[in-house]
Design a protein around this motif. Structure first.
Motif, PDB file in Angstrom:
ATOM      1  N   LYS A   1      -4.184   7.915 -22.826  1.00  0.00           N
ATOM      2  CA  LYS A   1      -4.970   6.763 -23.286  1.00  0.00           C
ATOM      3  C   LYS A   1      -5.748   6.098 -22.158  1.00  0.00           C
ATOM      4  CE  LYS A   1      -1.330   4.708 -25.142  1.00  0.00           C
ATOM      5  NZ  LYS A   1      -0.498   3.753 -25.899  1.00  0.00           N
ATOM      6  N   PHE A   2      -5.252   6.267 -20.934  1.00  0.00           N
ATOM      7  CA  PHE A   2      -5.876   5.604 -19.786  1.00  0.00           C
ATOM      8  C   PHE A   2      -5.763   6.537 -18.575  1.00  0.00           C
ATOM      9  CE2 PHE A   2      -5.818   2.438 -16.263  1.00  0.00           C
ATOM     10  CZ  PHE A   2      -7.053   1.861 -16.505  1.00  0.00           C
ATOM     11  N   PRO A   3      -6.692   7.495 -18.456  1.00  0.00           N
ATOM     12  CA  PRO A   3      -6.605   8.497 -17.382  1.00  0.00           C
ATOM     13  C   PRO A   3      -6.884   7.908 -16.002  1.00  0.00           C
ATOM     14  CG  PRO A   3      -8.577   8.844 -18.717  1.00  0.00           C
ATOM     15  CD  PRO A   3      -7.830   7.728 -19.357  1.00  0.00           C
ATOM     16  N   ILE A   4      -6.167   8.411 -15.014  1.00  0.00           N
ATOM     17  CA  ILE A   4      -6.258   7.879 -13.639  1.00  0.00           C
ATOM     18  C   ILE A   4      -6.661   9.002 -12.691  1.00  0.00           C
ATOM     19  CG2 ILE A   4      -4.923   6.832 -11.754  1.00  0.00           C
ATOM     20  CD1 ILE A   4      -3.085   5.629 -13.934  1.00  0.00           C
ATOM     21  N   ARG A   5      -7.618   8.720 -11.808  1.00  0.00           N
ATOM     22  CA  ARG A   5      -7.999   9.684 -10.773  1.00  0.00           C
ATOM     23  C   ARG A   5      -7.395   9.327  -9.426  1.00  0.00           C
ATOM     24  NH1 ARG A   5     -12.243   7.469  -7.624  1.00  0.00           N
ATOM     25  NH2 ARG A   5     -13.267   5.695  -8.633  1.00  0.00           N
ATOM     26  N   LYS A   6      -7.173   8.021  -9.206  1.00  0.00           N
ATOM     27  CA  LYS A   6      -6.661   7.580  -7.905  1.00  0.00           C
ATOM     28  C   LYS A   6      -5.739   6.387  -8.118  1.00  0.00           C
ATOM     29  CE  LYS A   6      -9.637   7.462  -4.502  1.00  0.00           C
ATOM     30  NZ  LYS A   6     -10.746   7.004  -3.601  1.00  0.00           N
ATOM     31  N   LEU A   7      -4.587   6.419  -7.439  1.00  0.00           N
ATOM     32  CA  LEU A   7      -3.637   5.315  -7.492  1.00  0.00           C
ATOM     33  C   LEU A   7      -3.293   4.923  -6.066  1.00  0.00           C
ATOM     34  CD1 LEU A   7      -1.751   3.459  -9.159  1.00  0.00           C
ATOM     35  CD2 LEU A   7      -0.023   5.257  -9.040  1.00  0.00           C
ATOM     36  N   LYS A   8      -3.482   3.635  -5.774  1.00  0.00           N
ATOM     37  CA  LYS A   8      -3.209   3.142  -4.421  1.00  0.00           C
ATOM     38  C   LYS A   8      -2.220   1.984  -4.484  1.00  0.00           C
ATOM     39  CE  LYS A   8      -7.793   2.785  -3.397  1.00  0.00           C
ATOM     40  NZ  LYS A   8      -8.997   2.628  -2.531  1.00  0.00           N
ATOM     41  N   PHE A   9      -1.382   1.883  -3.464  1.00  0.00           N
ATOM     42  CA  PHE A   9      -0.486   0.740  -3.289  1.00  0.00           C
ATOM     43  C   PHE A   9      -0.989  -0.075  -2.106  1.00  0.00           C
ATOM     44  CE2 PHE A   9       3.746   2.815  -4.926  1.00  0.00           C
ATOM     45  CZ  PHE A   9       3.166   2.999  -6.163  1.00  0.00           C
ATOM     46  N   TYR A  10      -0.916  -1.397  -2.261  1.00  0.00           N
ATOM     47  CA  TYR A  10      -1.229  -2.288  -1.144  1.00  0.00           C
ATOM     48  C   TYR A  10      -0.124  -3.320  -1.028  1.00  0.00           C
ATOM     49  CZ  TYR A  10      -3.219  -6.081   1.564  1.00  0.00           C
ATOM     50  OH  TYR A  10      -3.412  -7.062   2.508  1.00  0.00           O
ATOM     51  N   ASP A  11       0.337  -3.524   0.194  1.00  0.00           N
ATOM     52  CA  ASP A  11       1.350  -4.555   0.458  1.00  0.00           C
ATOM     53  C   ASP A  11       1.224  -4.940   1.921  1.00  0.00           C
ATOM     54  OD1 ASP A  11       4.304  -5.114  -1.259  1.00  0.00           O
ATOM     55  OD2 ASP A  11       4.004  -5.966   0.730  1.00  0.00           O
ATOM     56  N   ASN A  12       1.512  -6.195   2.247  1.00  0.00           N
ATOM     57  CA  ASN A  12       1.473  -6.592   3.669  1.00  0.00           C
ATOM     58  C   ASN A  12       2.791  -6.311   4.372  1.00  0.00           C
ATOM     59  OD1 ASN A  12       3.057  -8.637   2.637  1.00  0.00           O
ATOM     60  ND2 ASN A  12       1.584 -10.278   2.995  1.00  0.00           N
ATOM     61  N   ASP A  13       3.784  -5.810   3.624  1.00  0.00           N
ATOM     62  CA  ASP A  13       5.062  -5.395   4.206  1.00  0.00           C
ATOM     63  C   ASP A  13       5.134  -3.869   4.097  1.00  0.00           C
ATOM     64  OD1 ASP A  13       7.700  -4.730   4.796  1.00  0.00           O
ATOM     65  OD2 ASP A  13       8.533  -6.539   3.875  1.00  0.00           O
ATOM     66  N   GLY A  14       4.647  -3.196   5.129  1.00  0.00           N
ATOM     67  CA  GLY A  14       4.554  -1.738   5.102  1.00  0.00           C
ATOM     68  C   GLY A  14       5.900  -1.054   4.995  1.00  0.00           C
ATOM     69  N   ALA A  15       6.922  -1.609   5.654  1.00  0.00           N
ATOM     70  CA  ALA A  15       8.243  -0.976   5.645  1.00  0.00           C
ATOM     71  C   ALA A  15       8.850  -1.013   4.246  1.00  0.00           C
ATOM     72  CB  ALA A  15       9.157  -1.678   6.639  1.00  0.00           C
ATOM     73  N   ARG A  16       8.759  -2.165   3.591  1.00  0.00           N
ATOM     74  CA  ARG A  16       9.290  -2.292   2.233  1.00  0.00           C
ATOM     75  C   ARG A  16       8.522  -1.368   1.280  1.00  0.00           C
ATOM     76  NH1 ARG A  16      12.214  -6.137  -0.882  1.00  0.00           N
ATOM     77  NH2 ARG A  16      11.517  -6.260  -3.028  1.00  0.00           N
ATOM     78  N   GLN A  17       7.206  -1.361   1.412  1.00  0.00           N
ATOM     79  CA  GLN A  17       6.381  -0.543   0.532  1.00  0.00           C
ATOM     80  C   GLN A  17       6.663   0.949   0.718  1.00  0.00           C
ATOM     81  OE1 GLN A  17       1.989  -1.081  -0.778  1.00  0.00           O
ATOM     82  NE2 GLN A  17       1.867  -0.001   1.172  1.00  0.00           N
ATOM     83  N   ALA A  18       6.998   1.341   1.943  1.00  0.00           N
ATOM     84  CA  ALA A  18       7.172   2.766   2.239  1.00  0.00           C
ATOM     85  C   ALA A  18       8.250   3.407   1.361  1.00  0.00           C
ATOM     86  CB  ALA A  18       7.523   2.950   3.709  1.00  0.00           C
ATOM     87  N   THR A  19       9.329   2.682   1.091  1.00  0.00           N
ATOM     88  CA  THR A  19      10.408   3.236   0.265  1.00  0.00           C
ATOM     89  C   THR A  19       9.946   3.420  -1.178  1.00  0.00           C
ATOM     90  OG1 THR A  19      12.033   2.128   1.669  1.00  0.00           O
ATOM     91  CG2 THR A  19      12.804   2.924  -0.477  1.00  0.00           C
TER      92      THR A  19
END
Length: 451
Positions: free
Chosen positions: A29-47
């Protein structure tokens, strides 16, 4: 069919894996070509990102994936920004809850002094995301479900009035899921609802099935006895004991106005004495979340990273997040879906503040939301809403003007706070706790010592 590029702002959130799984469930229903994560806490986001990378590799290897702490990298070439940030993380939420409780006042994430404190942290972070989006992808829509949604929505209205931001909340979705279970129907989408209020501060006035049959009598009969408690809620998000109490307490909230069905959060405003009496000032909802969902999500994500497979993984689709896909689809494909959004009143509620950010049904298409007319609301709700919207406006004004006085007024005006004296004591404690997050507040004139 066009494929979309999405950035999830708040990539390190415990809700992010559930949202990713939900997006993958809806690729038809909602096709995706690119998915990105953004966070100012890189260590937390990495997991979180490490596990989601494995999930994507297994389920949708054609989707380009990136996790970054660089705003330009994150916000360039995106169609939708899905923002759910928590400035200060759960450590600050714990203080939001425990500081008011120390003064005998409701300690809650979005209600009362705790909600105001959280709002003062969130405003700058959400405005930053809007600014990044407008700089790097000016055509993108921002779907913001960062809490506390009421204060954040007022801040976007006042401080970024021309931004393409839609403010949304999943709590009505969660309650409507319980309603569907009470009625024995498959999905909340089988119901056509009328609802009005402020975020976490509203009422259902009419609920019908697609054939126009009135479902309110059956729901009222259940809520008058059991609140919104159902044997099998089908709700993975709201499972702790505190949530069960909140759904049960809706019975007493309903009794105050049995013409409508209430949002569960009204318990904090109608029964603050009960809430304080049943709170443990040493172990609050934040502790439940840190010991429960946070440990669970991060341990499951680490397991996926270590094994490089999701086999045996207990991460699950966040059904509540399906409304985010519905909203993105409505904009992308001009579906004209009827959805609850937080929008500027502008006459939708005819006898209420025209600039208030109200939560009401809207028809959503490619140009954004078209609010439905609510008409006049009763005096009881109007009085409650006027008081609460003033709290929200004063909090945003305090942030924008760095005014101690306005924030003291905001806390004093909350129905959860018994006096200006207590409000000032809580405010001073919150200032000390939030020195790394709030703008520095200035006193317009000497404030007398109150004994």
């Amino acid at each position: 069919m066009k494929k979309f590029s999405i950035v999830i702002a708040g990539g390190g959130s415990t809700f992010t894996p559930g949202i990713v799984l939900m997006l993958l469930d809806n690729l038809d229903k909602f096709p995706i070509r690119k998915l990105k994560f953004y966070d100012n806490d890189g260590a937390r986001q990495a997991t979180i990102a490490g596990a989601c990378e494995v999930i994507l590799r297994e389920q949708a290897p054609d989707i380009e994936f990136l996790a970054t702490t660089d705003p330009e990298e994150a916000f360039t070439d995106v169609d939708f920004v899905m923002a759910h940030i928590r400035v200060g993380k759960y450590a600050m939420r714990e203080l939001d809850e425990k500081i008011p409780l120390k003064h005998g006042v409701v300690g809650q994430e979005t209600c009362g002094p705790g909600g105001i404190a959280y709002g003062m942290r969130s405003i700058g972070g959400v405005l930053e995301i809007i600014d990044y989006t407008e700089k790097y992808s000016p055509a993108a829509w921002i779907l913001n479900y960062s809490n506390p949604a009421a204060i954040v929505a007022e801040a976007t209205r006042r401080l970024r009035p021309n931004s393409k931001v839609l403010n949304i909340c999943d709590m009505p979705v969660g309650i409507e899921t319980h309603m569907a279970q009470i009625l024995g129907i498959e999905s909340r989408k089988e119901m056509v609802i009328r609802y009005y209020g402020l975020n976490h501060f509203g009422w259902w006035t009419d609920i019908r099935d697609k054939n126009g049959n009135d479902l309110m009598p059956r729901l009222k009969a259940h809520v008058s006895k059991y609140g919104y408690v159902v044997n099998n809620g089908g709700d993975n998000q709201h499972v702790e004991a505190s949530w069960n109490d909140t759904f049960a307490k809706a019975r007493d909230v309903f009794a105050v106005d049995p013409e409508t069905l209430p949002n569960t959060y009204l318990k904090y405003y109608f029964y603050p004495d009960y809430v304080v009496e049943h709170s443990n000032p040493e172990y609050t909802r934040a502790n439940e979340v840190m010991d429960g969902r946070e440990k669970f999500v991060f341990s499951e994500c680490q397991k996926v990273i270590d094994n490089q497979t999701t086999k045996g993984c207990a991460l699950h689709v966040d059904e509540h997040a399906s409304y985010i896909v519905d909203l993105a689809r409505a904009i992308a494909y001009n579906t004209k879906e009827r959805m609850l959004l937080i929008v500027e009143n502008k006459g939708a509620i005819s006898n209420f503040d025209q600039t208030a950010m109200v939560e009401i049904p809207c028809i959503v298409g490619s140009q954004g939301p078209e609010p439905l007319s609510i008409g006049e609301i009763p005096q009881f709700q109007k009085g409650l809403m006027e008081q609460q919207v003033s709290v929200e406006k004063l909090a945003v004004e305090a942030w924008a003007t760095q005014s101690y006085q306005r924030l003291w007024q905001a806390i004093t005006l909350s129905r959860t706070v018994p006096s200006a004296k207590v409000a000032k004591e809580i405010l001073d404690d919150l200032i000390a706790a939030n020195k790394d997050f709030w703008p520095e507040l200035h006193k317009e004139e000497a404030v007398p010592v109150i004994s």
